[in-house]
Write a protein that holds these residues in place. Structure first.
Motif, PDB file in Angstrom:
ATOM      1  N   TYR A 180       0.957  -1.094  -0.167  1.00  0.00           N
ATOM      2  CA  TYR A 180      -0.050   0.003   0.131  1.00  0.00           C
ATOM      3  C   TYR A 180       0.883   1.323  -0.050  1.00  0.00           C
ATOM      4  CZ  TYR A 180      -3.728  -3.341   1.529  1.00  0.00           C
ATOM      5  OH  TYR A 180      -4.285  -4.459   1.871  1.00  0.00           O
ATOM      6  N   GLY A 181       1.941   1.078  -0.644  1.00  0.00           N
ATOM      7  CA  GLY A 181       2.953   2.414  -0.956  1.00  0.00           C
ATOM      8  C   GLY A 181       2.017   3.879  -1.053  1.00  0.00           C
ATOM      9  N   GLU A 182       1.040   3.775  -1.986  1.00  0.00           N
ATOM     10  CA  GLU A 182       0.301   5.020  -2.469  1.00  0.00           C
ATOM     11  C   GLU A 182      -0.232   5.426  -1.064  1.00  0.00           C
ATOM     12  OE1 GLU A 182      -2.697   1.798  -2.400  1.00  0.00           O
ATOM     13  OE2 GLU A 182      -0.425   1.849  -3.092  1.00  0.00           O
ATOM     14  N   ARG A 183      -0.606   4.888  -0.027  1.00  0.00           N
ATOM     15  CA  ARG A 183      -1.157   5.370   1.047  1.00  0.00           C
ATOM     16  C   ARG A 183      -0.193   6.445   2.074  1.00  0.00           C
ATOM     17  NH1 ARG A 183      -6.132   2.910   2.542  1.00  0.00           N
ATOM     18  NH2 ARG A 183      -6.987   1.925   0.313  1.00  0.00           N
ATOM     19  N   HIS A 184       1.209   6.175   1.711  1.00  0.00           N
ATOM     20  CA  HIS A 184       2.031   7.243   2.279  1.00  0.00           C
ATOM     21  C   HIS A 184       2.590   8.301   1.453  1.00  0.00           C
ATOM     22  CE1 HIS A 184       2.892   3.687   5.244  1.00  0.00           C
ATOM     23  NE2 HIS A 184       2.632   3.225   4.145  1.00  0.00           N
ATOM     24  N   ASP A 185       2.915   9.264   2.509  1.00  0.00           N
ATOM     25  CA  ASP A 185       3.541  10.578   1.714  1.00  0.00           C
ATOM     26  C   ASP A 185       4.599  10.107   0.727  1.00  0.00           C
ATOM     27  OD1 ASP A 185       3.529  13.641   1.941  1.00  0.00           O
ATOM     28  OD2 ASP A 185       5.673  12.938   1.714  1.00  0.00           O
ATOM     29  N   PRO A 186       4.579  10.696  -0.550  1.00  0.00           N
ATOM     30  CA  PRO A 186       5.491  10.174  -1.464  1.00  0.00           C
ATOM     31  C   PRO A 186       6.904  10.425  -1.001  1.00  0.00           C
ATOM     32  CG  PRO A 186       4.326  12.066  -2.286  1.00  0.00           C
ATOM     33  CD  PRO A 186       3.463  11.660  -1.137  1.00  0.00           C
ATOM     34  N   THR A 187       6.999  11.398  -0.287  1.00  0.00           N
ATOM     35  CA  THR A 187       8.594  11.687  -0.094  1.00  0.00           C
ATOM     36  C   THR A 187       9.169  11.327   1.219  1.00  0.00           C
ATOM     37  OG1 THR A 187       7.903  13.857   0.672  1.00  0.00           O
ATOM     38  CG2 THR A 187       8.443  13.835  -1.400  1.00  0.00           C
ATOM     39  N   HIS A 188       8.141  10.493   2.174  1.00  0.00           N
ATOM     40  CA  HIS A 188       8.453  10.260   3.137  1.00  0.00           C
ATOM     41  C   HIS A 188       8.168   8.759   3.379  1.00  0.00           C
ATOM     42  CE1 HIS A 188       8.361  14.666   3.953  1.00  0.00           C
ATOM     43  NE2 HIS A 188       8.985  14.246   5.115  1.00  0.00           N
ATOM     44  N   HIS A 189       9.170   7.812   3.599  1.00  0.00           N
ATOM     45  CA  HIS A 189       8.824   6.382   3.581  1.00  0.00           C
ATOM     46  C   HIS A 189       9.681   5.754   4.328  1.00  0.00           C
ATOM     47  CE1 HIS A 189       7.219   5.691  -0.748  1.00  0.00           C
ATOM     48  NE2 HIS A 189       6.187   6.378  -0.057  1.00  0.00           N
ATOM     49  N   PRO A 190       9.155   5.684   5.911  1.00  0.00           N
ATOM     50  CA  PRO A 190       9.955   5.393   6.783  1.00  0.00           C
ATOM     51  C   PRO A 190      10.083   3.603   6.535  1.00  0.00           C
ATOM     52  CG  PRO A 190       8.376   6.817   7.857  1.00  0.00           C
ATOM     53  CD  PRO A 190       7.992   6.808   6.284  1.00  0.00           C
ATOM     54  N   HIS A 191      11.343   3.241   6.974  1.00  0.00           N
ATOM     55  CA  HIS A 191      11.690   1.929   6.976  1.00  0.00           C
ATOM     56  C   HIS A 191      11.772   1.112   8.407  1.00  0.00           C
ATOM     57  CE1 HIS A 191      12.222   2.929   2.764  1.00  0.00           C
ATOM     58  NE2 HIS A 191      11.927   1.723   2.428  1.00  0.00           N
ATOM     59  N   PHE A 198       8.345  11.031   9.773  1.00  0.00           N
ATOM     60  CA  PHE A 198       7.268  10.497   9.172  1.00  0.00           C
ATOM     61  C   PHE A 198       6.288  11.728   9.207  1.00  0.00           C
ATOM     62  CE2 PHE A 198       2.765   9.688  10.202  1.00  0.00           C
ATOM     63  CZ  PHE A 198       2.499   8.494   9.287  1.00  0.00           C
ATOM     64  N   VAL A 199       5.551  11.734   8.037  1.00  0.00           N
ATOM     65  CA  VAL A 199       4.600  12.658   7.902  1.00  0.00           C
ATOM     66  C   VAL A 199       3.352  12.196   7.311  1.00  0.00           C
ATOM     67  CG1 VAL A 199       5.198  13.646   5.827  1.00  0.00           C
ATOM     68  CG2 VAL A 199       3.867  15.354   7.155  1.00  0.00           C
ATOM     69  N   SER A 200       2.142  12.175   7.626  1.00  0.00           N
ATOM     70  CA  SER A 200       1.055  11.641   6.624  1.00  0.00           C
ATOM     71  C   SER A 200       0.718  12.145   5.349  1.00  0.00           C
ATOM     72  CB  SER A 200      -0.250  11.806   7.672  1.00  0.00           C
ATOM     73  OG  SER A 200      -0.289  11.009   8.657  1.00  0.00           O
ATOM     74  N   ASN A 201       0.252  11.370   4.549  1.00  0.00           N
ATOM     75  CA  ASN A 201      -0.227  11.616   3.297  1.00  0.00           C
ATOM     76  C   ASN A 201      -1.391  12.812   3.348  1.00  0.00           C
ATOM     77  OD1 ASN A 201      -2.073  11.535   0.873  1.00  0.00           O
ATOM     78  ND2 ASN A 201      -0.835  10.186   0.278  1.00  0.00           N
ATOM     79  N   ASN A 202      -1.371  13.672   2.522  1.00  0.00           N
ATOM     80  CA  ASN A 202      -2.331  15.117   2.817  1.00  0.00           C
ATOM     81  C   ASN A 202      -3.528  14.681   2.734  1.00  0.00           C
ATOM     82  OD1 ASN A 202      -0.289  16.800   3.430  1.00  0.00           O
ATOM     83  ND2 ASN A 202       0.123  17.470   1.519  1.00  0.00           N
ATOM     84  N   SER A 203      -3.880  13.394   2.002  1.00  0.00           N
ATOM     85  CA  SER A 203      -5.390  13.131   1.568  1.00  0.00           C
ATOM     86  C   SER A 203      -5.924  12.234   2.690  1.00  0.00           C
ATOM     87  CB  SER A 203      -5.384  12.228   0.256  1.00  0.00           C
ATOM     88  OG  SER A 203      -4.554  13.172  -0.882  1.00  0.00           O
ATOM     89  N   MET A 204      -4.991  12.148   3.660  1.00  0.00           N
ATOM     90  CA  MET A 204      -5.724  11.137   4.858  1.00  0.00           C
ATOM     91  C   MET A 204      -5.241  11.736   6.299  1.00  0.00           C
ATOM     92  SD  MET A 204      -3.991   7.305   3.459  1.00  0.00           S
ATOM     93  CE  MET A 204      -4.321   6.906   2.056  1.00  0.00           C
ATOM     94  N   PRO A 205      -6.484  11.788   7.021  1.00  0.00           N
ATOM     95  CA  PRO A 205      -6.383  12.070   8.361  1.00  0.00           C
ATOM     96  C   PRO A 205      -5.101  11.391   9.169  1.00  0.00           C
ATOM     97  CG  PRO A 205      -8.198  10.608   8.367  1.00  0.00           C
ATOM     98  CD  PRO A 205      -7.784  10.732   6.867  1.00  0.00           C
ATOM     99  N   CYS A 206      -4.450  12.343  10.150  1.00  0.00           N
ATOM    100  CA  CYS A 206      -3.535  12.025  10.817  1.00  0.00           C
ATOM    101  C   CYS A 206      -3.814  11.413  12.100  1.00  0.00           C
ATOM    102  CB  CYS A 206      -2.170  12.968  10.856  1.00  0.00           C
ATOM    103  SG  CYS A 206      -1.105  12.632  11.908  1.00  0.00           S
ATOM    104  N   GLY A 207      -3.305  10.303  12.613  1.00  0.00           N
ATOM    105  CA  GLY A 207      -3.474  10.062  14.247  1.00  0.00           C
ATOM    106  C   GLY A 207      -2.833  11.025  15.002  1.00  0.00           C
TER     107      GLY A 207
END
Length: 432
Positions: A323-334, A373-382
């Protein structure tokens, strides 16, 4: 020059033992207190007068614990460095009338606590643990750590839509676990069983705070055992790292210029609004009493709080391979990439630029890599206890954590290196 790592894979081994031994917040704080006692900390009662002596002490209230270490010669206005975490996890909790059933099945009536991934609790062997309160007001812990309960899923042959429309679970109708057979449903059967399990006389239990937990042990996973699967990583992973860092910092007490604190709260998963939650007065009361016990004034309290920093440590989201598209495209924590710095400009996390500098410096001193970590702008953040702590106490707060998959599942997944990387960064922060 970066400090050498102080915790290694042995820390992760110990985390797995801590997770297995802590099926409820009450067990988690009891195990934390035991570790503190072994490190020389002593429990103080909230109803007693506190003295100005140095050393480690802690307050235990329900499913929450606050521990701190006062270095020799600490002034009343000495600031605090706080590690904040929480002891609770989403799960299934026993109702006031627990005995129920239908069609020849004995069941336990449960209420949904927090926001669990309900499907992860299906067809899983569950134990039962928590706190039993006796008629004299005392309480005992109970843990039936064997297959006792199960939430059975409906067979696909009886619900053909599940393959086309997906699984749809009703929290009331579909999540009540079975634990036996019989049509004779009597009030008190479950509690009578738990009285026997706890070695108590019949009829001595007057109240209970009980919850189901998966009995499968935490385990290393993967070709090279580079992953760990287990329950309640959100957020006992941070509690465990916090107590390890606090006790290690206390061992170097003479060099401390701040008062290190661990605050592990209950009820984060449902809003933190309780006497043991982060939105309650517990932390502020403990910090103030520490200042006043050392002869401080309100002015000293204000000075100490103004220079205090809290790291709100909780789990965060690793990038998901499916589900890579659910994450911010420039922030991919591993996973195994080091701790997360969690940022949200709408204050769902408390981190700002100055807070980032504090934690980045601690990671650098510890020789630990740092991710954001930062949330995808299209999704609410916890959110976390971070914004609550900052607003309630006026304390600079930074949200951090460890990247995991399957957050809020009955069994979560993290990297095997990240727990000790987090502990090393927390220790560097406390030692300052």
């Amino acid at each position: 020059m970066s400090a050498p790592a102080r915790f290694d894979r042995g820390h992760t081994d110990d985390l797995m033992s801590f997770l297995a031994a802590s099926p409820s917040p009450y067990h988690a704080v009891a195990n934390t207190a035991e570790r503190l006692e072994k490190a020389g900390f002593r429990q103080v009662a909230e109803t007693d007068a506190w003295d100005a002596s140095s050393g480690g002490r802690y307050v235990l209230r329900g499913g929450a614990i606050v521990a701190w270490y006062v270095p020799e010669g600490a002034a009343p206005h000495t600031p605090f460095h706080i590690i904040g975490a929480h002891t609770d996890s989403p799960n299934l909790r026993v109702k006031p009338r627990p005995d129920t059933g239908a069609h020849g099945w004995r069941q336990v009536a449960v209420e949904i606590y927090g926001g669990p991934l309900l499907n992860s609790w299906l067809d899983r062997d569950l134990g039962l643990a928590g706190r039993l309160t006796l008629r004299d007001g005392s309480s005992v812990l109970v843990d039936v750590d064997r297959p006792l309960l199960r939430v059975p899923q409906l067979a696909v042959h009886l619900d053909r839509t599940v393959t086309s429309e997906g699984l749809k679970l009703d929290k009331q109708r579909h999540m009540q676990p079975v634990w036996g057979l019989g049509d004779d449903l009597r009030d008190g059967d479950l509690i009578a069983f738990l009285e026997q399990e706890a070695g108590l006389a019949a009829g001595t239990v007057a109240g209970w705070d009980l919850m189901a937990h998966p009995v499968e042990a935490p385990a290393y996973l993967g070709r090279d055992r580079e992953l760990v699967a287990g329950p309640r990583m959100d957020n006992l992973l941070s509690v465990h790292a916090g107590v390890a860092a606090l006790t290690a910092a206390a061992a170097s007490g003479a060099a401390l210029t701040r008062i290190p604190v661990l605050a592990a709260f209950d009820h984060e998963e449902n809003g933190s609004q309780s006497d043991t939650g982060a939105d309650g007065p517990l932390l502020g009361t403990v910090l103030e009493r520490s200042v006043f016990a050392r002869g401080g004034s309100y002015e000293d309290r204000a000075r100490a709080f103004a220079a205090t920093v809290c790291l709100s440590s909780d789990t965060g989201h690793a990038v998901h391979p499916n589900y890579g598209e659910r994450h911010d495209p420039t922030h991919h924590p591993h996973v195994n990439g080091g701790p997360l710095l969690k940022v949200n400009v709408n204050n769902r996390y408390a981190t700002d630029g100055s807070g980032r500098a504090v934690f980045a410096a601690a990671c650098e001193r510890a020789g630990v890599p740092l991710q954001s970590f930062v949330s995808n702008n299209s999704m609410p953040c916890g959110t976390t206890i971070g914004p609550i702590t900052a607003a309630r106490h006026g304390i600079r707060t930074v949200d951090i954590g460890v990247a995991i998959l399957s957050m809020h599942s009955a069994r979560e997944l993290c990297g095997a290196d990240d727990p000790f990387l987090l502990a090393n960064s927390l220790l560097a922060f406390l030692q300052d």
